[in-house]
Structure formats: structure tokens, C-alpha cells
Write an enzyme that holds these catalytic residues in place. Structure first.
Site, mmCIF file in Angstrom:
data_model
loop_
_atom_site.group_PDB
_atom_site.id
_atom_site.type_symbol
_atom_site.label_atom_id
_atom_site.label_comp_id
_atom_site.label_asym_id
_atom_site.label_seq_id
_atom_site.Cartn_x
_atom_site.Cartn_y
_atom_site.Cartn_z
ATOM 1 N N ILE A 98 0.821 -1.216 0.000
ATOM 2 C CA ILE A 98 0.000 0.000 0.000
ATOM 3 C C ILE A 98 0.853 1.262 0.000
ATOM 4 C CG2 ILE A 98 -2.109 -0.974 0.993
ATOM 5 C CD1 ILE A 98 -1.135 -0.024 3.715
ATOM 6 N N GLY A 99 2.148 1.093 0.018
ATOM 7 C CA GLY A 99 2.978 2.293 -0.043
ATOM 8 C C GLY A 99 4.431 1.939 0.038
ATOM 9 N N GLY B 123 11.507 1.263 3.113
ATOM 10 C CA GLY B 123 11.037 -0.024 2.618
ATOM 11 C C GLY B 123 9.577 0.044 2.241
ATOM 12 N N VAL C 24 5.443 -0.847 2.438
ATOM 13 C CA VAL C 24 4.393 -0.941 3.443
ATOM 14 C C VAL C 24 3.297 -1.854 2.898
ATOM 15 C CG1 VAL C 24 2.803 0.360 4.887
ATOM 16 C CG2 VAL C 24 4.890 1.453 4.071
ATOM 17 N N LYS D 286 5.227 -2.137 7.960
ATOM 18 C CA LYS D 286 6.416 -1.567 7.308
ATOM 19 C C LYS D 286 7.578 -2.501 7.480
ATOM 20 C CE LYS D 286 5.572 3.241 7.338
ATOM 21 N NZ LYS D 286 6.113 4.566 7.445
ATOM 22 N N ASP E 5 10.861 14.285 8.332
ATOM 23 C CA ASP E 5 10.339 14.010 6.993
ATOM 24 C C ASP E 5 8.856 14.356 6.928
ATOM 25 O OD1 ASP E 5 10.520 13.336 4.362
ATOM 26 O OD2 ASP E 5 10.596 11.157 4.677
#
Ligand SMILES: *[C@@H]1O[C@H](CO)[C@@H](O)[C@H](O)[C@H]1NC(C)=O
Ligand SMILES: *[C@@H]1O[C@H](CO)[C@@H](O)[C@H](O)[C@H]1NC(C)=O
Ligand SMILES: *[C@@H]1O[C@H](CO)[C@@H](O)[C@H](O)[C@H]1NC(C)=O
Ligand SMILES: *[C@@H]1O[C@H](CO)[C@@H](O)[C@H](O)[C@H]1NC(C)=O
Ligand SMILES: *[C@@H]1O[C@H](CO)[C@@H](O)[C@H](O)[C@H]1NC(C)=O
Ligand SMILES: *[C@@H]1O[C@H](CO)[C@@H](O)[C@H](O)[C@H]1NC(C)=O
Ligand SMILES: *[C@@H]1O[C@H](CO)[C@@H](O)[C@H](O)[C@H]1NC(C)=O
Length: 926
Positions: A645-646, A651, A653, A667, A765
Site C-alpha cells: 500500500i505504499g 522499505g 508498506v 512496514k 520528513d
């Protein structure tokens, strides 16, 4: 038709006369180069020394210049050919253009009798070559469009040309609109060739007769018809309308020829062809009506041209690619007549490099601390050191042999780069922050200490040469490199790579160099042989070079001609077959082994592979509500890592479902620079203590056999990025009140990290894709923690590896490497700008100046110019609310971190903006 024509009419009157004589030097700047004292000349013009406007060069006195004008008694010269010899000229009035006149006098000041020759440039344009052998003194004069606060006027030496020199510079503001006929001055400037006061032979006229201090040169070698002043003028004219009209004293004289004769000016222009702008002025100063044809270089521009008594007209003509100008007036009836002529060479101004690129280069310069002479534009008139350009695009950057340590996200802002050479720059860790450089063709990262490929390289779809030799790259070569279709050379020599090369690299005319790795090849068998028989693989490993086009050809030939002897391909085929068989065997035995181990491990606790001390540490800790998961549990929750999903900073997810039905985001860290087990557990422990409604909650983690996995609550609403510009941008865009709500929520989350948690945590971030939404559109901040916290209050964190995302990165953090909460505030300011403008922080659409959201939006929002607000919000926001939000966003992105508000102040302001919008909406309900 290569010309262009207009006319202006107005009537002379006493008012105009008074104005031309007025003593108004407003905006004049007169620099006497090399002088030490100020001086007022006979025209009452004040001359000042030039020291405040330039920092380089030596000065001298011209002895032969005595008796000449004050400004010619001194000279500034530039003996150092490497130095940057530039005057910074203030251009104050942005509403008008400016006249710049520079005078160069040699007069053997150095007693060497060698007059120099050199280039001069103004702004981004190399305007001319000054050759004092050809002419001494030499004068250059420009009509320059003003669109900045200063212009650089520079002298550039040419090899064997001698030392450039300069005697004076004059700056004279021109009235608004002068010479700007039809946008002529928008991307061009004018360089004076001729300015002739027709019919006047007693010297030149200038200030104060001409209020703008243009010098109207005397007419030569033609018998003039001189009309004296005192003729009657008609009333009613508007001086403002004809900005560049010559003063009355110039218009009063003319060359006039009786009927049926030709009057002509033959004006040589230059050795090379150029574009020229010609203005012919005509004044109705005679009782008779003139009537004549106007020809330029033999072509009729106007036939039977005429004008009334008391009227001034001008013809504006652009001529392309000429080196000689012949102006001819042919009488039709009565007389031909002309009062003044101006001829300018059109100087095409190179475009400036985009502000995004310039600011990225400046940030890099500052952080390197090299004190490069990087000023003005990187590409024009001369490219900066280390930089290469194509037009106004910065396409190459060479910072090799400079101690950079890390590829900062700022590199990702130099979007036009084709060549990036960072060899021998002490880079370590992962190859990162280059993913946006999709034009890159040649990337040289050789002779560094890079350990991991990272995930950016596969995006560089135009890459032809990738040099990674002599690094510390470990593990296997990633498959993604095979996606680089244009790759011609991949140099992996002298790294610590092993295993088989991805088959995707076995294609095209790609040359792969692999010498000096423990074991690297396309076939597993070669590998085993080499490593078992050879103690010095760095020298003996054969270089793999694949040129399949030729191979294909050979195969074709082979099939068509069986009689020929082709040993090599047959051997390859046999070897491959053997290798394949071996591979199958190895795979089989490996799977068996894994199967057995699996069965075995089921009988043990989940933390079986941890050392006993860490295992004990894990059990003893209070994990709050966070759970310790086994890898098996994670695997089954994610259905064997089925749905990505991401992709986070370290790394992928995956979506997961816990046995109780709760959805989670999993994650998986596969960063090569992974934390050690102990620090990972320490950090996860800290994260597990953080509970806040606007921070994504850690459900648990897994730490087994070098796998570091974090399990978070899953938020079904997606990220803020999806909502404001992402692919999944919903049909209904977020309203202003919702955007403010999201901003307030996220600010609350950050406020907790900065001020509520112990230790304080700097997110590092903050960006739209790290702000997630739940079903009710409540926002939560994610991806915080893990090596980002600070343990001592008020301590600043000096980091060597700058982390962050291009477009969001605090420029001060990047250059000083001092990490404070204010860096998060900067990034959050970028998020606010995104909410306001509905666009990404970096984008390649629109003009180069709009690529960088911060640089682009700041001046608009500062001026309260809300036309840049997301069009989906138009007409639905309260102006006060928007003002409040815009103001706080701008303060957040201040370059100077100390000027930025803290997150608590930001939160308070956003709440006010929210309240204002809420009140505004309520008025509609009633
Ligand atoms: C120019 O000035 C520098 C320093 O002031 C001096 O060292 C140099 O000799 C001078 N050069 C010339 C050609 O006068
Ligand atoms: C300067 O002018 C002289 C005389 O016209 C000429 O001989 C010389 O080549 C010129 N120098 C340059 C660099 O153009
Ligand atoms: C700037 O330009 C405006 C309009 O042309 C003019 O009114 C003003 O006097 C100028 N100011 C200066 C300092 O030249
Ligand atoms: C020239 O123009 C004038 C008035 O504009 C007119 O009277 C005359 O006939 C014209 N002559 C020619 C040859 O066209
Ligand atoms: C480059 O960095 C130095 C400090 O290292 C600074 O003095 C200079 O102004 C910088 N130049 C630019 C163009 O930012
Ligand atoms: C690498 O760069 C350093 C300066 O950072 C320099 O001293 C050294 O000579 C360079 N090494 C090579 C092989 O060029
Ligand atoms: C990268 O730089 C090294 C060191 O200067 C050089 O030997 C090598 O040829 C360069 N690689 C490419 C692809 O240009």
C-alpha cells in the site's frame, strides 16, 4: 516584411521646452572608475568613485587624459584573468528601462602601448567586444529593460587581449514605456549604434538639454538645412505619450532637400549581420508640407510620407540580419526632411536559469563551504565553475574530489541534469535522492564508500553510463537496473558484490564490468568455481562483457551454415545447461532445508534467534499496548506480503489484518544501513510510549533474523497527498475548512512530538504523504521516530546524513547540518503551501520559475495576491482566514530558521484561520 511601423504625433510647446531644461537628476548614477574623490562636472552632474560597486581590479591615473573630462583621468583595470570583474549596478525603478553608458579610455596609461581588447557583458548577455586598438576612447551604450534590482556589468578578458579596463559608467533612468514599442524590451535590450541630430553640426547635445542625458551626435559631411528656433507651435500635446522623443532643441534642426532629389544616410553597422531597431524622427518645423518616400536598404517603407506643421512623428523599423543601413528619402512633391535618427542593435537576452536550480546550487555551495564564485546566473554570460549548461538549463554538475559525504536531497532539485560527476566525494551509505533526475545520462559515483544501491536508480530511465566502481557496494545487484533501457555501461568493478547478476541486465549492447568483486556473474557455477579455486578474486574474476547483438548474429549465421566451426556458442550453451541443472539442485536442497528449519522453529519462542540479553530486554520492557509479533504472525497477517500500500523511506508498506480483524499497515525495513538489534528495540520502545490522537499508533513490531518490521494502525482515508494532487485525487476536492482541519490536526501531532513527548522528537520528513486520514477525515502524522529523537532538551542535533524529501527540505538544515524542530516547521510550511495552492512542492509544469512551490508562491502570498490559491477553493474561502494561513505558511518557510515560528505558534494561528472560515461559512447557513 522585416519592418514594423508606427507613428506618434504631438505638438511642441513651451511646456515641453521648460521640462527639457529642468535640472532633475533623479536616479542618475555617474561612476568615475578608479577615482578617489567626487566631482561635479560642467553639466552639473555629480561623479562619484566606483569603489562601492566593484571589489576587484587595480586603479591608475591617465596622465595623457589631463585636460579631458574628469571621468577620463582615472582608470580601473583588471590584471587577473581569473577574477570576476563585475560592477553591481542598482536598477531601482522597476517601472522603466534604464540607459547605461560605459566609457573605456586607454591612452597608454600603463606606458606599454598595448591597447587591450576584451568582452563586456550586462546581465546574462555578452553584449560586445571592446577593442581599444581599433578605437580609443570607446563608448558602449545600452537601453536596458529593468526586471531586477541590480544588473551585473562585467569585463571578461580574452587570451592575449591584455587587461580589461574601464573609465566611467553612467546610469540614467528612462521614462516609463520608452523604447518598449510592442514589448521589444521584454527579452531583449538595445545597444546604441547611432544617435544623430540631423542638420546640426556644432557638436553634440546632452543633459540638461536632454533630460535623460542621451547624447545626440552632430550630423556630419552633409550640407545641412538649419532651422532656427522661435517658430510658432500649436497647443495641446501630451509629453507623457511620446517617451523617447528627442528634446525640442534636437527636433528644431533637420536635413532638408528640395524636390525630386534623394537624401540618404549610409551607416555601416558591423562586421557581422545583426538585428537592428531604427527610429526616424520627423518634426513639422517648416511652413511647407514635406512629401517623400522612405526607403531602408532600397526598400520602400513608407510612400508619399508627410506630416503637419507643429507635429512630431516617428517611424519605428526593425531590420533583421543586416550589416549596413542605408536610409533614403525620395522627394515626391515639395521636400524631403528628417530631424533625428536613432539606430540600435537588438541584443537578445539569454533566459535566466530557473530559480529552483539556482537556489539548489546555492544551497549546495553553502554546504560545501567552498566559497565558489557562484554569482548571478549559473549559465550566462559565463557558466559557473563545476557547472555545464545547455541554453539556460543546468545540464551538468561536476563536484568530484570534494568532500560531500552524502547525496543531499537538494541534488534532486537540479532537474535538468544530464551529467552528474560525484566521483571521489566520500559518499557513504545508500545511493539516494536522485530519483527525480530523469534526464540523467551519465552518473559517476565511482571511488566512494557507497554500500547500498538504494531504490532511486531504476527511475533514471535515460541513464547511459553508470559508474559505481571502487565503492563498498554489498550483496546482490538489484533487478531494477535491468529497467534502464538505454544503459550502455555499468561499471561495478571493485565492490563487494556477489551472487548472480539479474538476467534483466543480459540485454542490449550493455557492457558490464565486474572485476574485483568476490563473486559476480550471470551463472552461479562460474561463481562457485572461482571462489573455491582462487584466493585473489579481485584480480582473477573474469570481466563479463555481453554484446548480445553480435551473439544473435552468430546464432543466425550458425543456423544457416552448419559446416562452420563455432566452438564458443556451443560451449556457452553447454555451460548454461549445466548451470541450470545445478541451480535446480541447489534450489531443491535449499527449500528442503528451509522446510525442516521451519518445522523446527515452530517449537520455539518467536524471539528464538535473538541473543538472550536482547530477548530478556524485550520481555522486561513495558511495551504499552504495542505487541511483539513473530515473523510468522506478520506473514500470515499480510497474507504473505501480498498487498503493497505504499513505499516509505526505508522499505515497503503492506496491508495486513490481525486475527482480531483489525487492519494494520506493516512496514518492512530493508535498509542496508539498518539499525543494530539493540538500537532498534530501544527506539521501538520509545515509539511505543507515544500515544496521541494525531499520531499514527504503533501496534507492534517484529525483530527476527535481521528483519525489522513495524506494525501500525491502518488509516483507510489515504494520505493527504492523495487528496490534494495524487493519482487518487477524489472527485470532490477537500474544502478549505477541511484543509484547515487537517492542518490543525497535523500541527497538533507535531506539537506533541516537539513539546509533549520525552525525549523530544524531530520528525525530519514532514510531507503530505506522511499525513494520513481516517474515515472521519481526522489527520494523523506518520513515519516519525527511528533515529530521529533528541535526548537533551535544547540540544541541537548535528547529523552527517541529511534526511528528508526534495521540495520539503529546510535549506538551513541542509547547509548547516544543525537539526532543530524548525526544520520540521519549514517542511510543515511547505505542506501548508500545498494545501493553499493545491500543487506539489516541485513540478515541471508551467514556467521554470514556478517549478519550486516555495519560491513561486512566496511573493504572491506576501502581496496578498490570492490568484494562486487552488482553483477548487476559489470563491469559497474567507479572505481573512486565507490571509492568516498564508502568512503563517510564509513565516514557516523563512530561509532563516530563527525567524520561523515554533509549531505551537503555528497551531494557534491555524486555529484562528479555522475559526474565521467557520464563522464565514455560518453566515451562509442563516
Ligand atoms: C594589482 O593590485 C594587487 C594588489 O593590490 C598587486 O599585488 C598587483 O601587483 C597589482 N597589479 C598590477 C598590474 O598593478
Ligand atoms: C582590434 O582592432 C585591431 C585594429 O582594427 C585589429 O587588428 C585587431 O585584430 C582587433 N582585435 C580583436 C581582438 O578583435
Ligand atoms: C520611477 O518611475 C516612476 C514612473 O515612471 C516615476 O514616477 C518615478 O519618479 C521614478 N523614480 C525614480 C527614482 O526614478
Ligand atoms: C501625396 O499625398 C498628398 C497629401 O497627402 C496628396 O495630395 C498627393 O496627391 C500625394 N501624391 C502622390 C504622388 O501620391
Ligand atoms: C557560496 O558559499 C560561500 C560560503 O561558503 C558564500 O560566501 C557565497 O556567497 C556562496 N555563493 C552563493 C552564490 O551562494
Ligand atoms: C580525492 O579527493 C581528495 C580531496 O577531497 C584529493 O585530495 C584526492 O587526491 C582525490 N583522490 C583522487 C584519487 O583523485
Ligand atoms: C568516472 O570517473 C572516473 C574517475 O575520474 C573515471 O575514471 C571514469 O572513466 C568515469 N566514468 C565515466 C563513465 O565517465
Amino acid at each position: 516584411m522585416g519592418f514594423h511601423l508606427l507613428w506618434v504625433g504631438f505638438f511642441l510647446c513651451c511646456e515641453f521646452w521648460v521640462l527639457s531644461l529642468s535640472d532633475d537628476q533623479d536616479g542618475f548614477l555617474s561612476l568615475s572608475c578608479g577615482a578617489t574623490t567626487t566631482f561635479t562636472d560642467s553639466s552639473n552632474i555629480l561623479w562619484i568613485p566606483d569603489v562601492d560597486y566593484i571589489s576587484s581590479g587595480n586603479t591608475s591615473i591617465i596622465e595623457n587624459g589631463k585636460g579631458g573630462s574628469f571621468s577620463s583621468d582615472h582608470v580601473r583595470f583588471f590584471p587577473d584573468p581569473q577574477a570576476r570583474n563585475c560592477y553591481k549596478l542598482p536598477l531601482k525603478n522597476s517601472s522603466s528601462s534604464v540607459l547605461i553608458r560605459a566609457k573605456f579610455v586607454y591612452k597608454n596609461y600603463d606606458k606599454v602601448e598595448k591597447p587591450p581588447a576584451f568582452f563586456v557583458s550586462l546581465g546574462t548577455a555578452i553584449t560586445s567586444i571592446v577593442n581599444l586598438t581599433f578605437h580609443d576612447p570607446w563608448t558602449e551604450e545600452f537601453v536596458w529593460p529593468v526586471n531586477k534590482e541590480t544588473a551585473s556589468f562585467c569585463l571578461h578578458s580574452i587570451p592575449q587581449g591584455g587587461s580589461p579596463l574601464i573609465s566611467s559608467i553612467e546610469l540614467r533612468p528612462l521614462p516609463q514605456g520608452a523604447y518598449e514599442d510592442d514589448g521589444l524590451l521584454q527579452s531583449q535590450a538595445l545597444r546604441k549604434s547611432y544617435r544623430i541630430n540631423c542638420g546640426y553640426t556644432s557638436g553634440s547635445l546632452r543633459y540638461p538639454i536632454d533630460p535623460y542625458d542621451r547624447i545626440w551626435g552632430a550630423d556630419r559631411n552633409f550640407k545641412p538645412f538649419h532651422v532656427s528656433s522661435g517658430f510658432k507651435v500649436e497647443a495641446n500635446f501630451d509629453v507623457i505619450e511620446v517617451k523617447e522623443a528627442p528634446p525640442a532643441a534636437v527636433v528644431e534642426t533637420a536635413r532638408v532637400l528640395t524636390r525630386r532629389k534623394e537624401l540618404s544616410y549610409n551607416l555601416p553597422l558591423g562586421k557581422e549581420e545583426g538585428d537592428y531597431y531604427v527610429i526616424l524622427y520627423f518634426g513639422g518645423i517648416l511652413a511647407v508640407h514635406p512629401s517623400f518616400d522612405v526607403l531602408i536598404n532600397g526598400r520602400v517603407i513608407e510612400s508619399n510620407y508627410t506630416f503637419e506643421k507643429g507635429e512630431i512623428r516617428a517611424l519605428y523599423i526593425i531590420q533583421h540580419q543586416i550589416k549596413n543601413l542605408i536610409i533614403t528619402l525620395k522627394s515626391v512633391k515639395f521636400y524631403s526632411q528628417i530631424n533625428a535618427i536613432e539606430v540600435y542593435q537588438i541584443v537578445h537576452l539569454p533566459l535566466e536559469a530557473s530559480s529552483t536550480t539556482v537556489s539548489a546550487l546555492e544551497v549546495i555551495n553553502q554546504s560545501i563551504g567552498l566559497n565558489l564564485e557562484w554569482e548571478d546566473d549559473p549559465c550566462s554570460p559565463k557558466t559557473w565553475d563545476h557547472v555545464g549548461c545547455e541554453g539556460n538549463l543546468v545540464t551538468s554538475l561536476d563536484l568530484s574530489n570534494i568532500n560531500l559525504r552524502t547525496i543531499s536531497p537538494t541534488f534532486g532539485d537540479i532537474l535538468d541534469l544530464k551529467i552528474l560527476d560525484l566521483h571521489n566525494t566520500s559518499l557513504s551509505g545508500e545511493i539516494q535522492n536522485l530519483g527525480s533526475l530523469t534526464h540523467l545520462e551519465n552518473l559517476n559515483l565511482s571511488f566512494n564508500k557507497l554500500t547500498s544501491f538504494g531504490s532511486d536508480l531504476k527511475n533514471l530511465s535515460n541513464l547511459k553510463f553508470l559508474d559505481l566502481q571502487n565503492n563498498s557496494l554489498q550483496g546482490i545487484v538489484p533487478d531494477g537496473l535491468g529497467e534502464l533501457e538505454d544503459l550502455q555501461l555499468l561499471n561495478l568493478e571493485n565492490n563487494r558484490l556477489e551472487g548472480t547478476l539479474p538476467l534483466s541486465l543480459n540485454k542490449g549492447s550493455l557492457e558490464i564490468r565486474t572485476i574485483g568483486n568476490p563473486c559476480l556473474s550471470f551463472s552461479t557455477m562460474t561463481c562457485n568455481d572461482v571462489s573455491s579455486n582462487n584466493n585473489n578474486p579481485a584480480i582473477e574474476t573474469p570481466q563479463v562483457t555481453i554484446v548480445p547483438e553480435k551473439k544473435k548474429k552468430k546464432e543466425e549465421e550458425m543456423s544457416s551454415d552448419h559446416n562452420n566451426n563455432y566452438h564458443l556458442p556451443i560451449i556457452i550453451i553447454i555451460v548454461s545447461a549445466l548451470a541450470a541443472a545445478l541451480l535446480v539442485l541447489i534450489t531443491l536442497s535449499l527449500s528442503l532445508l528451509l522446510y525442516l528449519r521451519n518445522i523446527h522453529s515452530q517449537q520455539h519462542t518467536t524471539s528464538q534467534r535473538l541473543t538472550y540479553s536482547t530477548k530478556a530486554a524485550m520481555e522486561l520492557r513495558n511495551w504499552n499496548s504495542a505487541k511483539v509479533f513473530s515473523y510468522k504472525e506478520v506473514k500470515s497477517a499480510t497474507n504473505n506480503f501480498k498487498e503493497v500500500i505504499g513505499r516509505g523511506s526505508f522499505g515497503s508498506v503492506y496491508l495486513g489484518k490481525l486475527p482480531d480483524g483489525k487492519l494494520v499497515a506493516v512496514k518492512v525495513r530493508f535498509d542496508k544501513t539498518q539499525l543494530g538489534t539493540e538500537s532498534f528495540i530501544n527506539e521501538v520502545h520509545l515509539l511505543s510510549q507515544i500515544r496521541h490522537q494525531n499520531l499514527v499508533c504503533l501496534e507492534g513490531f517484529c525483530n527476527e533474523s535481521k528483519r525489522q518490521i513495524l506494525v501500525y494502525e491502518y488509516l483507510p482515508g489515504g494520505s493527504l497527498a492523495d487528496h490534494i494532487y495524487g493519482k487518487n485525487r477524489k472527485n470532490v476536492s477537500l474544502s478549505w475548512i477541511r484543509r484547515l482541519k487537517v492542518a490543525v490536526d497535523a500541527a497538533k501531532g507535531l506539537d506533541y512530538l516537539h513539546n509533549g513527548s520525552e525525549p523530544r522528537i524531530i520528525h525530519r520528513d514532514v510531507k503530505c504523504s506522511n499525513i494520513l486520514l481516517d474515515m472521519e477525515m481526522n489527520a494523523k502524522v506518520c513515519d516519525f521516530g527511528l533515529s530521529k529523537q533528541i535526548s537533551h532538551p535544547d540540544a541541537t542535533h548535528v547529523t552527517t546524513v541529511v534526511k528528508g524529501t526534495a521540495g520539503y527540505l529546510d535549506p538551513e538544515y541542509y547547509s548547516t547540518q544543525q537539526l532543530t524542530e524548525k526544520s520540521d516547521v519549514y517542511s510543515f510550511g511547505v505542506v501548508l503551501l500545498e494545501l493553499i495552492c493545491g500543487r506539489e512542492p516541485l513540478s515541471r509544469t508551467g514556467t521554470p520559475d514556478s517549478f519550486n512551490l516555495v519560491l513561486w508562491a512566496k511573493p504572491y502570498l506576501q502581496a496578498g495576491a490570492f490568484e494562486i490559491v487552488d482553483e477548487n477553493l476559489r470563491g469559497s474561502f474567507d479572505v481573512e482566514s486565507m490571509k492568516k494561513a498564508a502568512l503563517v505558511a510564509i513565516r514557516c518557510v523563512d530561509r532563516d530558521a530563527s525567524q520561523r515560528p515554533n509549531i505551537g505558534q503555528v497551531l494557534a494561528d491555524l486555529k484562528q484561520a479555522y475559526d474565521a472560515q467557520f464563522a464565514y461559512l455560518s453566515t451562509f447557513d442563516h
